[in-house]
Write a protein that holds these residues in place. Structure first.
Motif, PDB file in Angstrom:
ATOM      1  N   GLY A 473      32.436  53.322  12.712  1.00  0.00           N
ATOM      2  CA  GLY A 473      32.673  52.151  11.370  1.00  0.00           C
ATOM      3  C   GLY A 473      33.680  51.577  11.866  1.00  0.00           C
ATOM      4  N   THR A 474      34.622  51.743  12.844  1.00  0.00           N
ATOM      5  CA  THR A 474      35.693  50.789  13.110  1.00  0.00           C
ATOM      6  C   THR A 474      35.618  50.172  14.420  1.00  0.00           C
ATOM      7  N   GLY A 475      35.999  48.625  14.390  1.00  0.00           N
ATOM      8  CA  GLY A 475      35.678  47.905  15.708  1.00  0.00           C
ATOM      9  C   GLY A 475      36.847  48.276  16.598  1.00  0.00           C
ATOM     10  N   GLY A 476      36.420  47.984  17.928  1.00  0.00           N
ATOM     11  CA  GLY A 476      37.496  48.170  19.127  1.00  0.00           C
ATOM     12  C   GLY A 476      36.918  47.538  20.224  1.00  0.00           C
ATOM     13  N   ILE A 477      37.416  47.980  21.488  1.00  0.00           N
ATOM     14  CA  ILE A 477      37.255  47.718  22.859  1.00  0.00           C
ATOM     15  C   ILE A 477      36.055  48.523  23.534  1.00  0.00           C
ATOM     16  N   LEU A 478      35.052  47.579  24.066  1.00  0.00           N
ATOM     17  CA  LEU A 478      34.058  48.465  24.777  1.00  0.00           C
ATOM     18  C   LEU A 478      34.467  48.908  26.152  1.00  0.00           C
ATOM     19  N   VAL A 479      34.218  50.211  26.366  1.00  0.00           N
ATOM     20  CA  VAL A 479      34.614  50.508  27.860  1.00  0.00           C
ATOM     21  C   VAL A 479      33.466  51.612  28.136  1.00  0.00           C
ATOM     22  N   VAL A 480      33.367  51.902  29.464  1.00  0.00           N
ATOM     23  CA  VAL A 480      32.815  52.872  30.180  1.00  0.00           C
ATOM     24  C   VAL A 480      33.563  53.943  30.687  1.00  0.00           C
ATOM     25  N   LYS A 481      33.262  55.115  30.318  1.00  0.00           N
ATOM     26  CA  LYS A 481      34.290  56.118  30.947  1.00  0.00           C
ATOM     27  C   LYS A 481      34.127  56.586  32.343  1.00  0.00           C
ATOM     28  N   ARG A 482      32.816  56.641  32.573  1.00  0.00           N
ATOM     29  CA  ARG A 482      32.447  57.153  34.089  1.00  0.00           C
ATOM     30  C   ARG A 482      31.857  56.059  34.799  1.00  0.00           C
ATOM     31  N   PRO A 483      31.973  56.240  36.075  1.00  0.00           N
ATOM     32  CA  PRO A 483      31.403  55.175  36.805  1.00  0.00           C
ATOM     33  C   PRO A 483      29.842  55.496  36.727  1.00  0.00           C
ATOM     34  N   TRP A 484      29.061  54.299  37.276  1.00  0.00           N
ATOM     35  CA  TRP A 484      27.556  54.431  37.397  1.00  0.00           C
ATOM     36  C   TRP A 484      27.199  53.661  38.461  1.00  0.00           C
ATOM     37  N   PRO A 485      26.098  54.052  39.018  1.00  0.00           N
ATOM     38  CA  PRO A 485      25.605  53.605  40.447  1.00  0.00           C
ATOM     39  C   PRO A 485      25.449  51.995  40.556  1.00  0.00           C
ATOM     40  N   SER A 486      25.182  51.341  39.581  1.00  0.00           N
ATOM     41  CA  SER A 486      25.081  49.894  40.056  1.00  0.00           C
ATOM     42  C   SER A 486      26.248  49.027  39.340  1.00  0.00           C
ATOM     43  N   MET A 487      27.328  49.814  39.160  1.00  0.00           N
ATOM     44  CA  MET A 487      28.503  49.071  38.804  1.00  0.00           C
ATOM     45  C   MET A 487      29.135  48.185  39.980  1.00  0.00           C
ATOM     46  N   ILE A 488      29.668  47.026  39.538  1.00  0.00           N
ATOM     47  CA  ILE A 488      30.489  46.416  40.425  1.00  0.00           C
ATOM     48  C   ILE A 488      31.286  47.054  41.370  1.00  0.00           C
ATOM     49  N   ARG A 489      31.436  46.683  42.717  1.00  0.00           N
ATOM     50  CA  ARG A 489      31.905  47.491  43.716  1.00  0.00           C
ATOM     51  C   ARG A 489      33.683  46.646  43.791  1.00  0.00           C
ATOM     52  N   THR A 490      33.533  45.571  43.725  1.00  0.00           N
ATOM     53  CA  THR A 490      34.799  45.013  43.791  1.00  0.00           C
ATOM     54  C   THR A 490      34.592  43.443  43.564  1.00  0.00           C
ATOM     55  N   ILE A 491      35.714  42.506  43.439  1.00  0.00           N
ATOM     56  CA  ILE A 491      35.631  41.198  43.494  1.00  0.00           C
ATOM     57  C   ILE A 491      35.845  40.775  45.062  1.00  0.00           C
ATOM     58  N   TRP A 492      34.894  40.063  45.330  1.00  0.00           N
ATOM     59  CA  TRP A 492      34.849  39.659  46.947  1.00  0.00           C
ATOM     60  C   TRP A 492      36.217  38.783  47.044  1.00  0.00           C
ATOM     61  N   ASN A 493      36.749  39.267  48.299  1.00  0.00           N
ATOM     62  CA  ASN A 493      38.181  38.803  48.737  1.00  0.00           C
ATOM     63  C   ASN A 493      39.298  39.252  47.634  1.00  0.00           C
ATOM     64  N   ASP A 494      39.105  39.750  46.740  1.00  0.00           N
ATOM     65  CA  ASP A 494      40.444  39.995  45.723  1.00  0.00           C
ATOM     66  C   ASP A 494      40.407  41.098  45.113  1.00  0.00           C
ATOM     67  N   PRO A 495      40.525  42.446  45.825  1.00  0.00           N
ATOM     68  CA  PRO A 495      40.277  43.925  45.328  1.00  0.00           C
ATOM     69  C   PRO A 495      41.406  44.080  44.131  1.00  0.00           C
ATOM     70  N   GLU A 496      42.760  43.417  44.161  1.00  0.00           N
ATOM     71  CA  GLU A 496      43.792  43.597  43.289  1.00  0.00           C
ATOM     72  C   GLU A 496      43.153  42.936  41.810  1.00  0.00           C
ATOM     73  N   ARG A 497      42.366  41.840  41.850  1.00  0.00           N
ATOM     74  CA  ARG A 497      41.831  41.316  40.585  1.00  0.00           C
ATOM     75  C   ARG A 497      40.976  42.139  40.052  1.00  0.00           C
ATOM     76  N   PHE A 498      40.294  42.813  41.017  1.00  0.00           N
ATOM     77  CA  PHE A 498      39.131  43.681  40.601  1.00  0.00           C
ATOM     78  C   PHE A 498      39.820  44.842  39.624  1.00  0.00           C
ATOM     79  N   LYS A 499      40.797  45.160  40.089  1.00  0.00           N
ATOM     80  CA  LYS A 499      41.576  46.406  39.491  1.00  0.00           C
ATOM     81  C   LYS A 499      42.126  45.950  37.960  1.00  0.00           C
ATOM     82  N   LYS A 500      42.878  44.898  38.047  1.00  0.00           N
ATOM     83  CA  LYS A 500      43.386  44.598  36.988  1.00  0.00           C
ATOM     84  C   LYS A 500      42.363  44.138  35.688  1.00  0.00           C
ATOM     85  N   ALA A 501      41.252  43.359  36.566  1.00  0.00           N
ATOM     86  CA  ALA A 501      40.539  43.035  35.325  1.00  0.00           C
ATOM     87  C   ALA A 501      39.649  43.988  34.744  1.00  0.00           C
ATOM     88  N   TYR A 502      39.156  45.148  35.543  1.00  0.00           N
ATOM     89  CA  TYR A 502      38.176  45.934  34.920  1.00  0.00           C
ATOM     90  C   TYR A 502      38.681  47.377  34.883  1.00  0.00           C
TER      91      TYR A 502
END
Ligand code: WT7
Length: 665
Positions: A473-502
């Motif tokens: 009933g209250t709005g917030g930020i959508l997250v996924v708490k556990r990994p799943w098989p088809s998730m993004i693995r990294t940002i090509w050439n930029d693993p740091e950005r991957f961590k920070k962004a996701y």
């Protein structure tokens, strides 16, 4: 989060519920909420066991995996990582020797209405032959190949051929510019481009190959050794000797047998660039094993695919939807699918409905923008109304890419589905690889405008800024708490950005941050997406970064001093792009302003692509800034909507310019 509170209001008034019919429940693979709940319980009880079972049942492995999930280097999760497979073999070879081999895999309808049908066996031969052509030029496992193709069977063949030899494809949508292409070639370090001389859209012949030439000529693309050109039309195009060859030349004398190359489950099947909140698009890297599992499984779960279905996803292969639900999922699931080259409004806005009738489509999956534009067309011209076509073959409808407003949902439900087809409103992202939240046709009671519940095993939740759970009933930020098989693995050439962004540290570093706001209904716990919480816009279901458009504008440095881009709601396109621009010359008005606005729009089209053209451009002597120099975007959003400014402007350095920026010309 003001967007969320308005969504809560509309959630409270949205009390229409459409449960699946008893017959649908009975016939469905996931039958009723009991079926759904049982799968969710299995995932809760034994998370890894659940995924291991599904991966064994749905994927053909050359070498079986023994490890399901490796979290040792989180958030760089690995799935099934000691297993080996080939994605193309999982889409094609697996059907050979079964009744599916002579089944039609693809019904292709060209822009001009020409229809060709290709069986699984024939498709395997064509993919193999093209794979041999790539191999003959030395392209091999691990190489990156850029695909810049029209929406044709050959586009899918190009992707499948790459997958067959273990090359990583990166498809660039045919509407992107030479500059966008060059940037992606460089970032991916691509060795080849697969393209077409021209593409046909709405009766028009539009160039592709010349844009490739232009992109490569911009420099830094020395890695490109081969350019393959599919001759879609008879018109000649420039060919560079020693680098370019037509498909005909590349395929001449090549065998139609090509052994698929097994790759590790984590091998990058593809990189797909998408917009983020900085000026530079992100190369979203996907795996082979986990991605393929999800492509196949969501065909079965979300669309409840049956052998006799005729599936049609209208997305272009340049987007993730066209990857998962055109190039891979339907084939992995052994479906007959329709691939359509053209646009929904040519030769008239009844084209989709006529095609459903013509090909007896049973599952139709499209975007809210298309639905909204076809509603508008049908309202002004009865001859293109869905009623004019026999849509009785349909059994499931789908929606993807942006929130679907309840009015459009109801129209789709009544006029296309005749109140008997469940609508699966699928929420997901380029990064998620496949569906995350969606109703299941034989289980979930539908609520217009809600993507309802996460798929089994997807641990979606709504949290606050530091990652604490928020009550329904209250709005917030959508997250996924556990990994799943088809998730993004990294940002090509930029693993740091991957961590920070996701997986931001502020939220504990373990939650996947989707970038969307959401709210769950108090009664059913259904999710409703309330829109992006970052600087990403969704225009006609296409994702655009505001910073990307801003950088494009200021790169016109002879003219533009400063630019800020925001979105505003639009009835047809969901969001529209609005740019506020400060020029290096006096603020223009009247015809001069119109002319400069056109020049800037054309410039953005050249820098990024026509889809990024701002709808509105406003000029001011400055932008609204705080005393510390920060652009006050919330004020710009209000101005873009044409609202009068009621917000506190006391921190504003230069209040007078609000009047200027509010003015149209
Ligand atoms: C963003 C992802 C989904 C594949 C195509 C777009 C929005 C997507 C829905 C939906 C509400 C949706 C989100 C998401 N979005 N589907 N059913 N309801 N919003 O992929 O370009 O990566 O965009 O599209 O904002 O984050 P994408």
């Amino acid at each position: 989060m003001s967007a969320s509170s308005s969504a809560i209001e509309s959630m409270l008034v949205e009390n229409r519920v459409f449960p699946p019919s008893e017959a649908t429940v009975k016939a469905a693979r996931i039958s009723g909420m009991e079926g759904y709940n049982a799968l969710c319980a299995e995932a809760e009880k034994d998370f890894e066991g659940f995924w291991a079972r599904l991966a064994k049942e749905n994927v053909v492995w050359n070498k079986p995996f023994t490890r399901t999930l490796d979290e040792s280097n989180a958030p760089f999760y690995k799935w099934f990582d000691d297993g080996e497979l080939n994605a193309s073999a999982n889409c094609l070879d697996k059907h050979i020797g079964t009744p599916t081999e002579n089944k039609v895999a693809v019904i292709f309808e060209a822009d001009d209405g020409t229809v060709t049908k290709t069986t699984y066996k024939e498709l395997l031969a064509r993919v193999s032959q093209f794979a041999n052509a790539l191999k003959a030029d030395g392209i091999q496992k691990g190489d990156r190949v850029l695909v810049y193709m029209p929406m044709t069977l050959e586009g899918v063949i190009a992707m499948q051929a790459c997958a067959r030899i273990g090359a990583t494809h990166s498809v660039v949508f045919g509407g992107f510019s030479a500059k966008a292409l060059q940037e992606r070639i460089i970032d991916a370090g691509a060795v080849a481009v697969i393209t077409s001389n021209y593409q046909m859209r709405g009766g028009k012949e539009l160039p592709l190959k010349s844009i490739v030439d232009e992109g490569i000529a911009m420099g830094g693309c020395e890695s490109i050794k081969n350019v393959y050109v599919y001759q879609r039309t008879k018109t000649a195009c420039n060919m560079v000797a020693g680098r370019d060859k037509t498909f005909d030349v590349a395929l001449a004398g090549k065998s139609t047998d090509c052994a698929p190359v097994p790759v590790g489950a984590e091998h990058p099947l593809f990189i797909l660039y998408t917009s983020g909140s900085t000026g530079k698009p992100k190369g979203v890297q996907h795996s082979t094993g986990g991605y393929l599992l999800w492509a196949k499984l969501t065909m079965d779960w979300t669309f409840d695919l049956k052998p006799e279905d005729v599936f049609w996803c209208t997305a272009d292969i340049g987007w993730i939807t066209g990857h998962t639900y055109v190039a891979y999922g339907p084939l992995a699931a052994g479906a007959t699918q329709i691939i359509f080259e053209g646009v929904p409004t040519f030769p008239n806005a009844g084209r989709f409905w006529q095609m459903i009738e013509r090909h007896k489509c049973t599952i139709f999956y499209t975007a809210p923008t298309a639905i909204r534009s076809l509603i508008k067309a049908a309202e002004s011209d009865a001859s293109v109304h869905p009623d004019r076509s026999d849509l009785s073959s349909l059994r499931i409808l789908g929606s993807v890419g942006e929130p679907i407003n309840p009015e459009a949902w109801m129209w789709y439900y009544k006029n296309v589905g005749h109140e008997k087809c469940p609508i699966v409103d699928t929420f997901w992202q380029t990064e998620t690889g496949g569906h995350m939240m969606t109703p299941l046709p034989g289980a979930t009671p539908l609520v217009p405008g809600s993507c309802t519940l996460p798929l089994p095993g997807i641990m979606a939740a709504i949290v606050d800024e530091v990652g604490n759970d928020i009550a329904n009933g209250t709005g917030g930020i959508l997250v996924v708490k556990r990994p799943w098989p088809s998730m993004i693995r990294t940002i090509w050439n930029d693993p740091e950005r991957f961590k920070k962004a996701y997986f931001p540290e502020e939220m504990g570093g373990k939650l996947y941050l989707a970038g969307d706001g959401a709210v769950r209904s108090a009664d059913r716990g259904y999710f409703r997406i309330t829109g992006r919480i970052d600087d990403v816009l969704n225009v006609s279901g296409h994702r655009m970064g505001t910073m990307e458009i801003e950088s494009a504008l200021v790169s016109k440095s002879d003219l533009v001093a400063e630019a800020a881009v925001v979105g505003r709601p639009d009835d047809l396109t969901g969001e529209a792009i609005c740019a506020f621009v400060v020029l290096k010359r006096a603020r223009p008005s009247g015809d001069e302003a119109k002319a400069i606005a056109k020049e800037l729009r054309d410039w953005v089209a050249k820098e990024i692509g026509p889809i990024a053209k701002p709808k509105d451009i406003r000029f001011g002597e400055n932008l609204p800034k705080t005393r510390s120099g920060k652009i006050m975007r919330r004020l710009l959003r209000s101005l873009a909507k044409g609202e009068s400014i009621t917000q506190d402007t006391s921190t504003l350095e230069n209040p007078a310019i609000l009047d200027q920026l509010g003015q149209a010309y």
